[in-house]
Design a protein around this motif. Structure first.
Motif, PDB file in Angstrom:
ATOM      1  N   SER A   2       0.870  -1.489  -0.239  1.00 46.15           N
ATOM      2  CA  SER A   2       0.145   0.074  -0.188  1.00 46.15           C
ATOM      3  C   SER A   2       0.759   1.284   0.021  1.00 46.15           C
ATOM      4  CB  SER A   2      -0.850   0.055   1.282  1.00 46.15           C
ATOM      5  OG  SER A   2      -0.163   0.024   2.356  1.00 46.15           O
ATOM      6  N   VAL A   3       0.295   2.501  -0.033  1.00 48.86           N
ATOM      7  CA  VAL A   3       0.914   3.702  -0.043  1.00 48.86           C
ATOM      8  C   VAL A   3       1.641   3.570   1.447  1.00 48.86           C
ATOM      9  CG1 VAL A   3       0.754   6.114   0.104  1.00 48.86           C
ATOM     10  CG2 VAL A   3      -0.797   4.785  -1.362  1.00 48.86           C
ATOM     11  N   VAL A   4       2.808   4.218   1.286  1.00 47.04           N
ATOM     12  CA  VAL A   4       3.682   4.114   2.522  1.00 47.04           C
ATOM     13  C   VAL A   4       3.737   5.007   3.347  1.00 47.04           C
ATOM     14  CG1 VAL A   4       6.231   3.968   3.139  1.00 47.04           C
ATOM     15  CG2 VAL A   4       5.615   2.638   1.103  1.00 47.04           C
ATOM     16  N   THR A   5       3.493   4.854   4.760  1.00 46.13           N
ATOM     17  CA  THR A   5       3.494   6.002   5.679  1.00 46.13           C
ATOM     18  C   THR A   5       4.766   5.584   6.464  1.00 46.13           C
ATOM     19  OG1 THR A   5       1.096   6.230   5.802  1.00 46.13           O
ATOM     20  CG2 THR A   5       2.384   7.200   7.374  1.00 46.13           C
ATOM     21  N   GLU A   6       5.735   6.289   6.418  1.00 47.24           N
ATOM     22  CA  GLU A   6       7.170   5.990   7.232  1.00 47.24           C
ATOM     23  C   GLU A   6       7.105   6.009   8.366  1.00 47.24           C
ATOM     24  OE1 GLU A   6      10.302   8.041   5.564  1.00 47.24           O
ATOM     25  OE2 GLU A   6       9.895   8.082   3.541  1.00 47.24           O
ATOM     26  N   LYS A   7       7.351   4.865   9.205  1.00 42.53           N
ATOM     27  CA  LYS A   7       7.428   4.779  10.725  1.00 42.53           C
ATOM     28  C   LYS A   7       8.878   5.074  11.174  1.00 42.53           C
ATOM     29  CE  LYS A   7       3.276   3.014  10.770  1.00 42.53           C
ATOM     30  NZ  LYS A   7       2.018   3.756  11.446  1.00 42.53           N
ATOM     31  N   ILE A   8       9.820   5.242  10.495  1.00 45.76           N
ATOM     32  CA  ILE A   8      11.129   5.378  10.789  1.00 45.76           C
ATOM     33  C   ILE A   8      11.696   6.701  10.457  1.00 45.76           C
ATOM     34  CG2 ILE A   8      13.482   4.879  10.814  1.00 45.76           C
ATOM     35  CD1 ILE A   8      12.001   2.637  12.474  1.00 45.76           C
ATOM     36  N   GLY A   9      11.474   7.637  11.314  1.00 44.58           N
ATOM     37  CA  GLY A   9      11.945   8.973  11.128  1.00 44.58           C
ATOM     38  C   GLY A   9      13.649   9.393  11.097  1.00 44.58           C
ATOM     39  N   ARG A  78      13.035   0.708  21.218  1.00 44.96           N
ATOM     40  CA  ARG A  78      11.994   1.446  20.483  1.00 44.96           C
ATOM     41  C   ARG A  78      11.638   1.029  19.153  1.00 44.96           C
ATOM     42  NH1 ARG A  78       9.353   6.419  19.417  1.00 44.96           N
ATOM     43  NH2 ARG A  78       9.703   7.024  17.154  1.00 44.96           N
ATOM     44  N   PHE A  79      12.452   0.647  18.320  1.00 45.01           N
ATOM     45  CA  PHE A  79      12.414  -0.146  17.179  1.00 45.01           C
ATOM     46  C   PHE A  79      11.698  -1.241  17.517  1.00 45.01           C
ATOM     47  CE2 PHE A  79      14.011  -3.475  13.975  1.00 45.01           C
ATOM     48  CZ  PHE A  79      13.519  -2.588  12.931  1.00 45.01           C
ATOM     49  N   LYS A  80      11.603  -2.146  18.451  1.00 42.21           N
ATOM     50  CA  LYS A  80      10.927  -3.341  18.626  1.00 42.21           C
ATOM     51  C   LYS A  80       9.509  -3.067  18.959  1.00 42.21           C
ATOM     52  CE  LYS A  80      11.896  -6.819  21.003  1.00 42.21           C
ATOM     53  NZ  LYS A  80      12.359  -7.860  21.861  1.00 42.21           N
ATOM     54  N   PHE A  81       9.161  -1.770  19.699  1.00 39.13           N
ATOM     55  CA  PHE A  81       8.124  -1.293  19.770  1.00 39.13           C
ATOM     56  C   PHE A  81       7.210  -1.000  18.664  1.00 39.13           C
ATOM     57  CE2 PHE A  81       5.170   2.227  20.495  1.00 39.13           C
ATOM     58  CZ  PHE A  81       4.277   1.782  21.604  1.00 39.13           C
ATOM     59  N   ILE A  82       7.695  -0.324  17.778  1.00 39.65           N
ATOM     60  CA  ILE A  82       7.403   0.047  16.479  1.00 39.65           C
ATOM     61  C   ILE A  82       6.918  -1.117  15.619  1.00 39.65           C
ATOM     62  CG2 ILE A  82       8.088   1.110  14.157  1.00 39.65           C
ATOM     63  CD1 ILE A  82       9.683   3.252  15.695  1.00 39.65           C
ATOM     64  N   ILE A  83       7.878  -2.007  15.518  1.00 39.28           N
ATOM     65  CA  ILE A  83       7.651  -3.219  14.657  1.00 39.28           C
ATOM     66  C   ILE A  83       6.298  -4.181  15.269  1.00 39.28           C
ATOM     67  CG2 ILE A  83       9.543  -3.325  13.615  1.00 39.28           C
ATOM     68  CD1 ILE A  83      10.534  -5.449  15.155  1.00 39.28           C
ATOM     69  N   ASP A  84       6.247  -4.072  16.620  1.00 40.51           N
ATOM     70  CA  ASP A  84       4.928  -4.830  17.130  1.00 40.51           C
ATOM     71  C   ASP A  84       3.805  -4.471  16.548  1.00 40.51           C
ATOM     72  OD1 ASP A  84       6.531  -6.164  18.883  1.00 40.51           O
ATOM     73  OD2 ASP A  84       6.241  -5.053  20.613  1.00 40.51           O
ATOM     74  N   GLY A  85       3.700  -3.380  15.638  1.00 44.21           N
ATOM     75  CA  GLY A  85       2.610  -3.055  15.098  1.00 44.21           C
ATOM     76  C   GLY A  85       2.269  -3.331  13.537  1.00 44.21           C
ATOM     77  N   ALA A  86       3.289  -4.492  13.261  1.00 49.34           N
ATOM     78  CA  ALA A  86       3.159  -4.859  11.848  1.00 49.34           C
ATOM     79  C   ALA A  86       1.755  -5.684  11.455  1.00 49.34           C
ATOM     80  CB  ALA A  86       4.445  -5.796  11.544  1.00 49.34           C
ATOM     81  N   LYS A  87       0.817  -5.113  11.063  1.00 46.55           N
ATOM     82  CA  LYS A  87      -0.578  -5.759  10.937  1.00 46.55           C
ATOM     83  C   LYS A  87      -1.196  -5.469   9.685  1.00 46.55           C
ATOM     84  CE  LYS A  87      -1.682  -5.033  15.884  1.00 46.55           C
ATOM     85  NZ  LYS A  87      -2.530  -4.469  16.655  1.00 46.55           N
ATOM     86  N   ASP A  88      -0.570  -4.615   8.758  1.00 46.41           N
ATOM     87  CA  ASP A  88      -1.091  -4.545   7.452  1.00 46.41           C
ATOM     88  C   ASP A  88      -0.899  -5.858   6.937  1.00 46.41           C
ATOM     89  OD1 ASP A  88      -1.489  -2.016   8.007  1.00 46.41           O
ATOM     90  OD2 ASP A  88       0.107  -1.339   7.172  1.00 46.41           O
ATOM     91  N   GLY A  89      -1.812  -6.308   5.788  1.00 49.18           N
ATOM     92  CA  GLY A  89      -1.758  -7.343   4.863  1.00 49.18           C
ATOM     93  C   GLY A  89      -2.906  -8.324   5.126  1.00 49.18           C
ATOM     94  N   PRO A  90      -2.983  -9.430   4.948  1.00 46.08           N
ATOM     95  CA  PRO A  90      -1.554 -10.315   4.377  1.00 46.08           C
ATOM     96  C   PRO A  90      -1.241  -9.957   3.018  1.00 46.08           C
ATOM     97  CG  PRO A  90      -3.604 -11.695   4.579  1.00 46.08           C
ATOM     98  CD  PRO A  90      -4.115 -10.414   5.091  1.00 46.08           C
ATOM     99  N   LYS A  91      -0.056 -10.245   2.475  1.00 49.98           N
ATOM    100  CA  LYS A  91       0.305 -10.016   1.165  1.00 49.98           C
ATOM    101  C   LYS A  91       0.915 -11.558   0.896  1.00 49.98           C
ATOM    102  CE  LYS A  91      -1.237  -5.824   0.133  1.00 49.98           C
ATOM    103  NZ  LYS A  91      -1.863  -5.348  -0.900  1.00 49.98           N
ATOM    104  N   TYR A 184       3.001  -6.856   7.459  1.00 50.12           N
ATOM    105  CA  TYR A 184       3.998  -6.078   7.108  1.00 50.12           C
ATOM    106  C   TYR A 184       3.624  -4.699   7.960  1.00 50.12           C
ATOM    107  CZ  TYR A 184       1.232  -4.080   3.461  1.00 50.12           C
ATOM    108  OH  TYR A 184       0.364  -3.383   2.591  1.00 50.12           O
ATOM    109  N   MET A 185       4.605  -3.854   8.120  1.00 49.36           N
ATOM    110  CA  MET A 185       4.742  -2.589   8.421  1.00 49.36           C
ATOM    111  C   MET A 185       5.669  -1.864   7.519  1.00 49.36           C
ATOM    112  SD  MET A 185       5.547  -1.057  12.224  1.00 49.36           S
ATOM    113  CE  MET A 185       3.816  -0.797  12.771  1.00 49.36           C
ATOM    114  N   PRO A 186       5.338  -0.748   6.877  1.00 47.09           N
ATOM    115  CA  PRO A 186       6.340   0.249   6.266  1.00 47.09           C
ATOM    116  C   PRO A 186       7.259   1.063   7.376  1.00 47.09           C
ATOM    117  CG  PRO A 186       4.047   1.255   6.353  1.00 47.09           C
ATOM    118  CD  PRO A 186       4.019  -0.280   6.744  1.00 47.09           C
TER     119      PRO A 186
END
Length: 200
Positions: A2-9, A78-91, A184-186
């Motif tokens: 999908s359209v990417v919303t960056e999670k890593i600033g 913090r990175f581990k916390f961010i990637i815990d939200g990987a719920k987009d999909g499935p692909k 996945y999570m962008p």
């Protein structure tokens, strides 16, 4: 994808860069730690301020590396916390290629040579700091935060994959194969954290 919303600033990318230097920080701390000028009294109730001042003065490089190590530890969690939200999909993963050697390239090209950098003069310490800042700018501008040897040591894997007819980079703690269904999570424009979706 999908359209990417960056999670890593940018701040997170700086943190990930510091995380990639974990091994260097540890090696510098080990090589530069100096307690020979300290008269430690084990029978004393409290250490005097002179002892702390002497330790800080003789070990300022190790102290700086320790602080940077602790900052990078914060960004790892913090990175581990961010990637815990990987719920987009499935692909469905159409094709995939293991890119784990990119961890080793960064380690062999930058970390190991810098670990042998002589720090016996202030001039050399300044040169090393300039090199690390310069590498950090490249690391962040080229979005190489995923090519992180520390993440490899902590069980993360890098894959080059084709998903939804797009070439992307996947970071995962799991082995992913062609045909797998993933959530996945962008993280960046072409970088995604992925985990296997449930299988029927």
């Amino acid at each position: 994808m999908s359209v990417v919303t960056e999670k890593i600033g940018r701040i997170d990318k700086i943190g990930m860069y510091l995380l990639s230097l974990w091994l260097l920080f540890i090696l510098i701390i080990a090589s530069k730690l100096n307690l020979k000028n300290v008269d430690i009294c084990f029978s004393c109730d409290f250490a005097t301020s002179n002892i702390f001042w002497t330790i800080a003065k003789d070990n300022y490089i190790s102290g700086i590396c320790l602080v940077l190590f602790l900052i990078s530890l914060f960004f790892y969690y913090r990175f581990k916390f961010i990637i815990d939200g990987a719920k987009d999909g499935p692909k469905i993963v159409e094709t995939i290629e293991d890119k784990g050697t990119e961890h080793l390239v960064f380690l062999a090209t930058y970390i190991i040579p810098l670990a042998g950098f002589g720090l016996d003069e202030v001039r050399k310490e300044i040169i090393l700091a300039i090199i690390l800042v310069f590498l950090g700018v490249i690391y962040i501008k080229t979005n190489l935060f995923y090519a992180n040897p520390t993440l490899s040591l902590l069980g993360f894997k890098i894959f080059s994959a084709r998903v939804d007819n797009k070439e992307v980079i996947l970071i995962s703690t799991q082995e992913i194969e062609a045909g797998d269904s993933i959530n996945y999570m962008p993280l960046d424009k072409k970088v995604f954290f992925a985990r296997q979706a449930f299988k029927l």
